[in-house]
Write a protein that holds these residues in place. Structure first.
Motif, PDB file in Angstrom:
ATOM      1  N   LEU A 222       1.424  -0.893  -0.118  1.00 15.86           N
ATOM      2  CA  LEU A 222      -0.019  -0.249  -0.130  1.00 15.86           C
ATOM      3  C   LEU A 222       1.330   1.304  -0.078  1.00 15.86           C
ATOM      4  CD1 LEU A 222      -2.836  -1.255   2.069  1.00 15.86           C
ATOM      5  CD2 LEU A 222      -2.593  -0.876  -0.126  1.00 15.86           C
ATOM      6  N   GLN A 223       2.041   1.526   0.613  1.00 16.84           N
ATOM      7  CA  GLN A 223       3.009   2.176   0.769  1.00 16.84           C
ATOM      8  C   GLN A 223       3.183   2.619  -0.997  1.00 16.84           C
ATOM      9  OE1 GLN A 223       6.084   1.372   3.583  1.00 16.84           O
ATOM     10  NE2 GLN A 223       5.363   2.533   5.489  1.00 16.84           N
ATOM     11  N   LEU A 224       3.805   1.562  -1.630  1.00 19.32           N
ATOM     12  CA  LEU A 224       4.448   1.936  -2.596  1.00 19.32           C
ATOM     13  C   LEU A 224       2.909   2.605  -3.669  1.00 19.32           C
ATOM     14  CD1 LEU A 224       6.086   1.364  -4.767  1.00 19.32           C
ATOM     15  CD2 LEU A 224       5.661  -0.681  -5.463  1.00 19.32           C
ATOM     16  N   LEU A 225       1.483   2.170  -3.677  1.00 17.10           N
ATOM     17  CA  LEU A 225       0.764   2.400  -4.178  1.00 17.10           C
ATOM     18  C   LEU A 225       0.533   3.290  -3.843  1.00 17.10           C
ATOM     19  CD1 LEU A 225      -1.500  -0.685  -4.275  1.00 17.10           C
ATOM     20  CD2 LEU A 225      -0.644   0.206  -6.335  1.00 17.10           C
ATOM     21  N   GLU A 226       0.478   4.111  -2.875  1.00 24.47           N
ATOM     22  CA  GLU A 226       0.395   6.417  -2.078  1.00 24.47           C
ATOM     23  C   GLU A 226       0.846   6.410  -3.144  1.00 24.47           C
ATOM     24  OE1 GLU A 226      -0.897   8.380   1.510  1.00 24.47           O
ATOM     25  OE2 GLU A 226       0.209   6.190   1.642  1.00 24.47           O
ATOM     26  N   HIS A 227       2.385   6.026  -3.051  1.00 26.07           N
ATOM     27  CA  HIS A 227       3.837   6.966  -3.691  1.00 26.07           C
ATOM     28  C   HIS A 227       3.314   6.972  -4.539  1.00 26.07           C
ATOM     29  CE1 HIS A 227       7.314   8.484  -5.093  1.00 26.07           C
ATOM     30  NE2 HIS A 227       7.293   7.612  -5.801  1.00 26.07           N
ATOM     31  N   HIS A 228       2.520   6.228  -5.516  1.00 21.46           N
ATOM     32  CA  HIS A 228       2.159   6.622  -7.156  1.00 21.46           C
ATOM     33  C   HIS A 228       1.649   7.152  -7.281  1.00 21.46           C
ATOM     34  CE1 HIS A 228       5.239   3.390  -8.356  1.00 21.46           C
ATOM     35  NE2 HIS A 228       4.161   2.603  -8.258  1.00 21.46           N
ATOM     36  N   LEU A 229       0.045   7.438  -6.459  1.00 19.54           N
ATOM     37  CA  LEU A 229      -0.978   8.455  -6.599  1.00 19.54           C
ATOM     38  C   LEU A 229      -0.065  10.207  -5.903  1.00 19.54           C
ATOM     39  CD1 LEU A 229      -3.583   7.036  -3.971  1.00 19.54           C
ATOM     40  CD2 LEU A 229      -3.590   7.471  -7.042  1.00 19.54           C
ATOM     41  N   GLU A 230       0.886   9.670  -4.954  1.00 20.54           N
ATOM     42  CA  GLU A 230       0.873  11.283  -5.184  1.00 20.54           C
ATOM     43  C   GLU A 230       2.029  11.762  -5.758  1.00 20.54           C
ATOM     44  OE1 GLU A 230       0.914  14.502  -2.714  1.00 20.54           O
ATOM     45  OE2 GLU A 230       0.579  12.574  -1.385  1.00 20.54           O
ATOM     46  N   THR A 231       2.726  10.650  -6.573  1.00 16.60           N
ATOM     47  CA  THR A 231       3.461  11.169  -7.837  1.00 16.60           C
ATOM     48  C   THR A 231       2.502  10.956  -9.281  1.00 16.60           C
ATOM     49  OG1 THR A 231       3.832   9.356  -8.284  1.00 16.60           O
ATOM     50  CG2 THR A 231       5.559  10.548  -7.510  1.00 16.60           C
TER      51      THR A 231
ATOM     52  N   ASN B 117       1.719   8.518 -10.213  1.00 17.15           N
ATOM     53  CA  ASN B 117       1.600   8.155 -11.485  1.00 17.15           C
ATOM     54  C   ASN B 117       1.079   6.824 -11.437  1.00 17.15           C
ATOM     55  OD1 ASN B 117       2.853   6.159 -12.965  1.00 17.15           O
ATOM     56  ND2 ASN B 117       5.167   6.259 -12.230  1.00 17.15           N
ATOM     57  N   ARG B 118       0.004   7.154 -12.851  1.00 14.83           N
ATOM     58  CA  ARG B 118      -1.261   6.768 -12.853  1.00 14.83           C
ATOM     59  C   ARG B 118      -1.014   5.054 -13.850  1.00 14.83           C
ATOM     60  NH1 ARG B 118      -4.113   4.588 -16.567  1.00 14.83           N
ATOM     61  NH2 ARG B 118      -6.740   4.208 -16.699  1.00 14.83           N
ATOM     62  N   LEU B 119       0.066   5.135 -14.339  1.00 17.92           N
ATOM     63  CA  LEU B 119       0.074   3.428 -14.974  1.00 17.92           C
ATOM     64  C   LEU B 119       0.994   3.341 -13.809  1.00 17.92           C
ATOM     65  CD1 LEU B 119       0.200   2.204 -17.571  1.00 17.92           C
ATOM     66  CD2 LEU B 119       2.617   3.146 -17.920  1.00 17.92           C
ATOM     67  N   SER B 120       2.020   3.277 -13.158  1.00 18.09           N
ATOM     68  CA  SER B 120       2.022   2.519 -12.405  1.00 18.09           C
ATOM     69  C   SER B 120       1.480   1.937 -11.336  1.00 18.09           C
ATOM     70  CB  SER B 120       3.444   3.255 -11.450  1.00 18.09           C
ATOM     71  OG  SER B 120       4.684   3.552 -12.365  1.00 18.09           O
ATOM     72  N   PHE B 121       0.212   2.559 -10.581  1.00 15.66           N
ATOM     73  CA  PHE B 121      -0.693   2.173  -9.552  1.00 15.66           C
ATOM     74  C   PHE B 121      -1.668   0.955 -10.725  1.00 15.66           C
ATOM     75  CE2 PHE B 121      -5.048   2.129  -7.648  1.00 15.66           C
ATOM     76  CZ  PHE B 121      -3.883   2.718  -5.960  1.00 15.66           C
ATOM     77  N   ILE B 122      -1.979   1.093 -11.759  1.00 16.14           N
ATOM     78  CA  ILE B 122      -2.998   0.248 -12.299  1.00 16.14           C
ATOM     79  C   ILE B 122      -2.323  -1.043 -13.017  1.00 16.14           C
ATOM     80  CG2 ILE B 122      -3.724  -0.146 -14.298  1.00 16.14           C
ATOM     81  CD1 ILE B 122      -5.119   1.762 -12.418  1.00 16.14           C
ATOM     82  N   ASN B 123      -0.357  -1.035 -13.273  1.00 16.43           N
ATOM     83  CA  ASN B 123       0.306  -1.816 -13.170  1.00 16.43           C
ATOM     84  C   ASN B 123       1.096  -3.046 -12.272  1.00 16.43           C
ATOM     85  OD1 ASN B 123       0.065  -1.855 -15.977  1.00 16.43           O
ATOM     86  ND2 ASN B 123       2.211  -0.967 -15.761  1.00 16.43           N
ATOM     87  N   LYS B 124       0.433  -2.277 -10.987  1.00 15.44           N
ATOM     88  CA  LYS B 124       0.665  -3.070  -9.545  1.00 15.44           C
ATOM     89  C   LYS B 124      -0.061  -3.784  -9.377  1.00 15.44           C
ATOM     90  CE  LYS B 124       4.866  -1.914  -8.844  1.00 15.44           C
ATOM     91  NZ  LYS B 124       6.058  -3.851  -8.707  1.00 15.44           N
ATOM     92  N   CYS B 125      -1.189  -3.623  -9.376  1.00 15.85           N
ATOM     93  CA  CYS B 125      -2.917  -3.778  -9.067  1.00 15.85           C
ATOM     94  C   CYS B 125      -3.252  -4.707  -9.715  1.00 15.85           C
ATOM     95  CB  CYS B 125      -4.039  -2.492  -9.199  1.00 15.85           C
ATOM     96  SG  CYS B 125      -3.835  -1.071  -7.544  1.00 15.85           S
TER      97      CYS B 125
ATOM     98  N   THR C  38      -9.948   0.846  -2.171  1.00 13.64           N
ATOM     99  CA  THR C  38     -11.066   2.290  -2.254  1.00 13.64           C
ATOM    100  C   THR C  38     -10.337   2.447  -1.409  1.00 13.64           C
ATOM    101  OG1 THR C  38     -12.526   0.508  -3.415  1.00 13.64           O
ATOM    102  CG2 THR C  38     -12.967   2.048  -2.168  1.00 13.64           C
ATOM    103  N   GLN C  39     -10.365   2.103   0.119  1.00 11.05           N
ATOM    104  CA  GLN C  39      -9.875   3.135   1.640  1.00 11.05           C
ATOM    105  C   GLN C  39      -8.227   4.238   1.364  1.00 11.05           C
ATOM    106  OE1 GLN C  39      -9.685   0.037   4.385  1.00 11.05           O
ATOM    107  NE2 GLN C  39     -11.296   0.321   5.186  1.00 11.05           N
ATOM    108  N   LEU C  40      -7.601   3.102   0.866  1.00 12.84           N
ATOM    109  CA  LEU C  40      -6.698   4.017   0.179  1.00 12.84           C
ATOM    110  C   LEU C  40      -6.344   5.053  -0.826  1.00 12.84           C
ATOM    111  CD1 LEU C  40      -2.954   4.267  -0.033  1.00 12.84           C
ATOM    112  CD2 LEU C  40      -3.086   2.732  -2.281  1.00 12.84           C
ATOM    113  N   ILE C  41      -7.348   4.870  -1.773  1.00 13.17           N
ATOM    114  CA  ILE C  41      -7.278   5.731  -2.697  1.00 13.17           C
ATOM    115  C   ILE C  41      -8.717   7.325  -1.748  1.00 13.17           C
ATOM    116  CG2 ILE C  41      -9.051   6.915  -4.260  1.00 13.17           C
ATOM    117  CD1 ILE C  41      -8.125   4.566  -5.613  1.00 13.17           C
TER     118      ILE C  41
END
Length: 544
Positions: free
Chosen positions: A331-340, A342-350, A376-379
């Motif tokens: 979740l930390q990595l996914l939150e970092h992608h949101l903060e930056t 970085n849509r593509l990286s977030f979707i790819n990781k999921c 959902t909670q992360l977003i």
């Protein structure tokens, strides 16, 4: 049952009407005619089952009448009464398929026996005709009747006892035995498309007859196989779920799973091409007819629990998932992608996370829903940090629909996650430009100044917290929200006082102040004049 008596002798007709016990014979209506012309008229106006007719009559013979009856295709039992024992008459009567040839004088008890036999003949004929009609109806509607049987049979909570089931099949004239084998296949349709995160489009509508088109693709795909489509039912309209019931042509030979999967793969490709939508096939277990209801229920449960990508064929009786504890993603990595952003990286990781679970054979419905909840909670949490009201941002039919669909397949969950991420990143970019948000608020106030505008109502418009809106609005404009609304309303009131003759209490209502005294107080505070004085001053200036 109706009888027509035709004779040119009125006394004969009267005697027959009075001396025959018609009620005991089951005759409801007795018609009479004194010539062929009138007899034909009666035939054209009503149904006649038995004809009792003289042969020799001045305006046409009874044989001529029967010949006309046969030419019209009418099935009437005919009894001839005659004074002449003429062989030619008798021969002609036989050719015209008359029921009886009776020589006068009339012995009423004997004639009554003849009529009784004719009545029985009519009844037998009616039974045969009814059976023929039923047979024709069955042949013409066999497919619909069989499908209706499956719909009714599977709707019951429990399987019928074997004897009752066999009786039902016999009554409905369905040629199934208890030894026949059937194969259920569940079909999940994905007919919707998300357009620009703003609109859901479905390819299914009443006009395009989707179900029948889908059924015809089934028939075409499996027509050269050893199974025959006998029933096609809509299981769940809200989920676009269908059930196909196939009958095995030969229960003694094994049905290869590899061949079934190959046929389903062809089916999916045909649906993709012809109906322009995705689909998923679930192959159930081969069962006898008495076991089909429980097999279908089990199939639905397994189908609901099994998660995969769209356009896949699943042999559901084999789909046994390993039981594993849910491990949350990074979740930390996914939150970092949101903060930056970085849509593509977030979707790819999921997507990688879900594919990894699928490859390990541990992905099920419960695990999919847990992952969805985490994302959902992360977003939502990330948006809250940005003072964005996520529950307002995603409120509406599109978000609700995508959420409901998201547990059906990996593709559907990724569509939902992509929607959340896209809308979130777009809105964070919008709020990062506070001038854009301020302009939106200003535009709303300028167009709706007469409404009851509060920080809370404005928060619903821009999906931001009320306190945050108040802070950055004053920072950007140098004026508080409350004072901006007051100033806007007073400016409109000044214009109305100057350029119209509207009463002041009406102007007060028009600018959003139902309380006249409060409006006067605010107006004087802003202009140093009461509304009445302001109008007098402006009118005086215009006159000068």
């Amino acid at each position: 049952m109706n009888v027509l008596i035709v004779d040119d002798d009125r006394f004969v007709i009267s005697a027959l009407e009075q001396k025959i016990d018609w009620n005991s014979l089951g005759i409801q209506q007795i018609y009479s005619a004194y010539n062929i012309r009138k007899a034909k008229k009666i035939f054209n106006e009503t149904t006649v089952h038995i004809l009792i007719s003289d042969i020799e009559m001045p305006q046409g013979s009874g044989l001529e009448l029967l010949a006309w009856i046969r030419s019209e295709g009418l099935n009437v039992q005919t009894i001839f009464l005659t004074n002449f024992a003429d062989f030619n008459y008798a021969q002609k009567a036989i050719e015209l398929q008359s029921f009886e040839y009776y020589l006068k004088p009339i012995e009423f008890d004997k004639l009554e026996l003849i009529i009784k036999k004719a009545v029985n003949k009519v009844k037998l004929t009616q039974i045969k005709e009814s059976a023929i009609k039923v047979g024709h109806y069955w042949q013409q509607n066999k497919e619909e009747l069989v499908e209706h049987f499956w719909h009714t049979y599977l709707k019951n909570n429990d399987s019928l006892p074997s004897e009752e089931l066999q009786e039902q099949l016999k009554i409905k004239q369905i040629d199934y035995s208890m030894h026949d084998c059937f194969l259920p296949i569940v079909l999940d349709i994905f007919p919707y498309t998300l357009v620009d995160n703003k609109e859901i489009i479905s390819i299914i509508n009443e006009e395009n007859d989707f179900k029948n088109r889908l059924k015809s693709i089934f028939v075409e795909t499996f027509e050269k196989t050893s199974i025959h489509l006998d029933g096609f039912l809509e299981l769940n309209k809200n989920k676009d779920e269908y059930l196909a019931i196939f009958k095995l042509l030969d229960c003694t030979s094994e049905t290869s799973s590899r061949k079934l999967i190959s046929s389903c793969t062809q089916l999916i490709a045909a649906i993709n091409k012809q109906l322009n939508c995705d689909v998923q096939c679930g192959i159930g277990a081969i069962s006898s007819i008495d076991k089909i209801p429980s097999t279908v229920k089990e199939l639905q449960v397994v189908s609901e629990e099994t998660v995969d990508f769209r356009n896949k064929t699943l042999v559901l009786e084999r789909s046994k998932k390993d039981i594993n504890k849910y491990v949350e993603p990074n979740l930390q990595l996914l939150e970092h992608h949101l903060e930056t952003s970085n849509r593509l990286s977030f979707i790819n990781k999921c997507s990688q996370y879900l594919t990894n679970l699928l490859n390990k054979n541990v992905l099920n419905h419960d695990m999919l829903c847990r992952f969805r909840l985490d994302i959902t909670q992360l977003i939502y949490t990330h948006l809250k940090k940005k003072e964005i009201l996520a529950n307002k941002l995603f409120q509406g039919k599109i978000g609700d629909f995508l959420f409901e669909q998201s547990s059906r397949s990996i593709d559907d969950l990724m569509i939902y996650i992509s929607y959340l991420v896209d809308v979130s990143l777009d809105y964070m970019a919008f709020t990062n430009s506070q001038k854009s948000v301020v302009n939106t608020i200003r535009d709303y106030i300028d167009q709706n100044y007469q409404e009851n505008i509060t920080r809370t109502s404005l928060a619903k418009i821009v999906y931001l917290s009320p306190d945050y809106i108040a802070r950055f609005f004053k920072k950007e404009t140098g004026i508080s929200l409350v004072n901006y609304i007051i100033k806007k309303r007073v400016d409109i009131a000044k214009d109305l006082l100057t350029n119209t003759d509207l009463p002041i209490h009406v102007i007060s209502d028009k600018v959003g102040y139902g309380n006249y005294s409060y409006f006067t107080k605010l107006f004087k505070k802003e202009t140093n004049y009461t509304p009445v004085d302001f109008r007098k001053v402006t009118n005086s200036k215009s006159e000068n």
